[in-house]
Design an enzyme around this catalytic site. Sequence first.
Site, mmCIF file in Angstrom:
data_model
loop_
_atom_site.group_PDB
_atom_site.id
_atom_site.type_symbol
_atom_site.label_atom_id
_atom_site.label_comp_id
_atom_site.label_asym_id
_atom_site.label_seq_id
_atom_site.Cartn_x
_atom_site.Cartn_y
_atom_site.Cartn_z
ATOM 1 N N HIS A 141 11.448 17.199 -10.439
ATOM 2 C CA HIS A 141 11.135 16.065 -9.591
ATOM 3 C C HIS A 141 11.922 15.090 -10.288
ATOM 4 C CE1 HIS A 141 7.646 18.784 -8.535
ATOM 5 N NE2 HIS A 141 8.041 18.337 -7.485
ATOM 6 N N ASN A 142 13.000 14.934 -10.140
ATOM 7 C CA ASN A 142 13.914 13.932 -10.940
ATOM 8 C C ASN A 142 14.512 13.106 -9.730
ATOM 9 O OD1 ASN A 142 16.191 15.319 -10.208
ATOM 10 N ND2 ASN A 142 15.987 16.656 -11.952
ATOM 11 N N PHE A 143 15.466 12.322 -10.147
ATOM 12 C CA PHE A 143 16.104 11.438 -9.255
ATOM 13 C C PHE A 143 17.242 11.981 -8.300
ATOM 14 C CE2 PHE A 143 19.194 7.644 -8.107
ATOM 15 C CZ PHE A 143 18.254 7.073 -7.247
ATOM 16 N N HIS A 163 16.905 15.040 -7.375
ATOM 17 C CA HIS A 163 15.953 15.584 -6.033
ATOM 18 C C HIS A 163 15.518 14.453 -4.985
ATOM 19 C CE1 HIS A 163 12.629 17.766 -4.194
ATOM 20 N NE2 HIS A 163 11.757 16.654 -4.373
ATOM 21 N N HIS A 173 9.572 9.153 -3.088
ATOM 22 C CA HIS A 173 8.509 10.145 -3.005
ATOM 23 C C HIS A 173 8.050 10.853 -4.078
ATOM 24 C CE1 HIS A 173 11.624 13.373 -3.107
ATOM 25 N NE2 HIS A 173 10.490 14.232 -3.098
ATOM 26 N N ASP A 174 8.641 11.053 -5.137
ATOM 27 C CA ASP A 174 8.198 11.660 -6.387
ATOM 28 C C ASP A 174 8.381 10.729 -7.522
ATOM 29 O OD1 ASP A 174 7.246 14.010 -5.693
ATOM 30 O OD2 ASP A 174 9.138 14.995 -5.699
#
Length: 118
Positions: free
Chosen positions: A27-29, A31, A67-68
């Site tokens: 869940h990183n940039f 992604h 979104h994350d």
Amino acid sequence: QEFNIDLNVLFSYFAVVKSGYRDQPYHNFCHALSVLHYAYRYMKVMDVQQNMANSDLLALMVSCLVHDVDHTGRNNAFESMTRSELAIRYNDSSPLENHHCAQAFSIALGDPDCNIFK
């Protein structure tokens, strides 16, 4: 042009959102950019943009990007079972999703240089 979003404001928002992503294995940039890219490609390939308002297209692109943002690397069940700060704040109701959304608005509304909604 339709939304009158200054490119410097858009870039500032993008940069702050990027810095809001933690160094997580998933869940990183990167992604977030993948989700943004795939949503855009899907939209173009399926030609759905002709049936969507431009404001909906903008909402889709921004939501993909954020979104994350600030994801903890854990899931909602873990947040709730451990009574984390997020779970308490959002009353165990999708704490991560509520947090990501709150972060997105906090970035935009907390700094005039990042306010893509003005």
